[in-house]
Design an enzyme around this catalytic site. Structure first.
Site, PDB file in Angstrom:
ATOM      1  N   GLU A  80     -59.481  39.671  33.759  1.00 36.64           N
ATOM      2  CA  GLU A  80     -59.398  40.891  33.825  1.00 36.64           C
ATOM      3  C   GLU A  80     -58.034  41.491  33.728  1.00 36.64           C
ATOM      4  O   GLU A  80     -57.088  41.139  34.498  1.00 36.64           O
ATOM      5  CB  GLU A  80     -60.262  41.609  34.939  1.00 36.64           C
ATOM      6  CG  GLU A  80     -60.348  43.163  35.061  1.00 36.64           C
ATOM      7  CD  GLU A  80     -61.306  43.592  36.462  1.00 36.64           C
ATOM      8  OE1 GLU A  80     -61.677  44.684  36.001  1.00 36.64           O
ATOM      9  OE2 GLU A  80     -61.229  42.852  37.187  1.00 36.64           O
ATOM     10  N   LYS A  86     -66.041  48.089  30.756  1.00 38.83           N
ATOM     11  CA  LYS A  86     -66.717  47.872  31.727  1.00 38.83           C
ATOM     12  C   LYS A  86     -67.298  48.863  32.312  1.00 38.83           C
ATOM     13  O   LYS A  86     -67.103  50.145  32.454  1.00 38.83           O
ATOM     14  CB  LYS A  86     -65.341  47.731  32.826  1.00 38.83           C
ATOM     15  CG  LYS A  86     -66.030  47.318  34.323  1.00 38.83           C
ATOM     16  CD  LYS A  86     -64.760  46.894  35.156  1.00 38.83           C
ATOM     17  CE  LYS A  86     -65.075  46.523  36.642  1.00 38.83           C
ATOM     18  NZ  LYS A  86     -64.078  46.439  37.572  1.00 38.83           N
ATOM     19  N   CYS A 118     -65.975  41.729  35.915  1.00 34.64           N
ATOM     20  CA  CYS A 118     -65.799  41.672  37.378  1.00 34.64           C
ATOM     21  C   CYS A 118     -66.863  42.202  38.090  1.00 34.64           C
ATOM     22  O   CYS A 118     -67.886  41.613  38.236  1.00 34.64           O
ATOM     23  CB  CYS A 118     -64.456  42.323  37.831  1.00 34.64           C
ATOM     24  SG  CYS A 118     -63.807  41.876  39.416  1.00 34.64           S
TER      25      CYS A 118
END
Length: 277
Positions: free
Chosen positions: A41, A119, A160
């Site tokens: 990430e 994300k 994540c």
């Protein structure tokens, strides 16, 4: 298909991060000859505050346009084209009109962009040590799940904190995913307790391979030192960890076996048995 998950120790110097990523990818290619590599990430920046993130951010070309992008975009495309592999670019900081986005880019062996994912779940929490994280202060959230094909395999994209939301992984399984990426900067305090167990749970419940490239080590954020957990890993659809990176920079490589996926799903057809959601 062989996949290498690259583990980095990036900081706030974008040029140094690009150099580190390229060197690690080249080393993994020489050692393991993967067909696909994946990065952590925000591998172009970790720490340094808003100014460092602004310096690392890139305005992305329109999807499918073939237009040139920024340094990270072009590096990923160049590696894919020159090595003739798929490159899953972990995530980079995308410059949006008002806020940044935490964005995954994927390139095929011709250098064409084949996937872009923003994300969805933003990391707004207080950690066990009292440290606060407010990703939404700088970043906007995505709203769409994303899959792509590489060879005969369908891949799903997450980043994540998404891993704490199993409904997103179920949606990817229903969209045909057989492998799901989880590039991460997982904090040390949460990682030591939750990292592996969450990734294995997502593998078991979706019956997908989980490929999680992570950042490792320390970085500076507004005058304070923070630590990320590392332990990049690849888990199979039964939940076994089949490859894991040691502490420090490096990579983990595993072969994705479609026969394993098919056997697990045939013998325990949980998607067919699901009655809720």
């Amino acid at each position: 298909m062989r996949i290498s998950a690259i583990q980095m120790n990036q900081g706030s110097d974008k040029a140094a991060n690009l150099d580190q990523a390229r060197r690690l990818i080249e080393a993994a290619l020489d050692a393991d000859r993967p067909h696909l590599v994946t990065l952590p990430e925000t591998w172009t920046n970790l720490g340094g505050g808003r100014e460092a993130r602004s310096a690392a951010a890139e305005v992305l070309p329109p999807p499918g346009s073939g237009e040139a992008g920024g340094p990270a975009y072009e590096m990923l495309r160049d590696i894919a084209r020159s090595a003739k592999i798929h490159v899953h670019g972990g995530s980079i900081i995308e410059q949006g009109p008002e806020k940044f986005f935490n964005t995954t880019l994927v390139f095929d062996p011709s250098g064409a962009e084949v996937a872009r994912y923003r994300k969805i779940h933003l990391f707004d929490i207080t950690g066990p040590d009292g440290t606060g994280y407010r990703e939404s202060a700088l970043y906007g959230g995505g709203s769409e799940i994303v899959t792509f094909r590489a060879g005969d395999v369908t891949f799903g994209c997450t980043i994540c904190y998404d891993m704490r939301f199993p409904e997103q992984y179920l949606a990817l399984r229903r969209a045909g995913a057989e492998v799901i990426f989880v590039p991460s900067n997982f904090t040390l305090m949460t990682g030591k307790d939750h990292w592996e167990v969450l990734l294995r749970a997502r593998a078991i419940e979706t019956q997908c391979w989980i490929v999680a490239a992570a950042s490792h080590g320390s970085y500076e954020e507004r005058g304070a030192m923070r630590q990320v957990y590392g332990h990049s890993l690849i888990a199979d659809p039964w939940g076994h960890v089949v490859a894991k990176a040691s502490d420090g920079t490096g990579w983990a490589t595993a072969r994705i076996d479609a026969a394993v996926t098919a056997r697990v799903r045939r013998d325990m057809p949980v998607l067919e048995h699901r009655r809720l959601m």
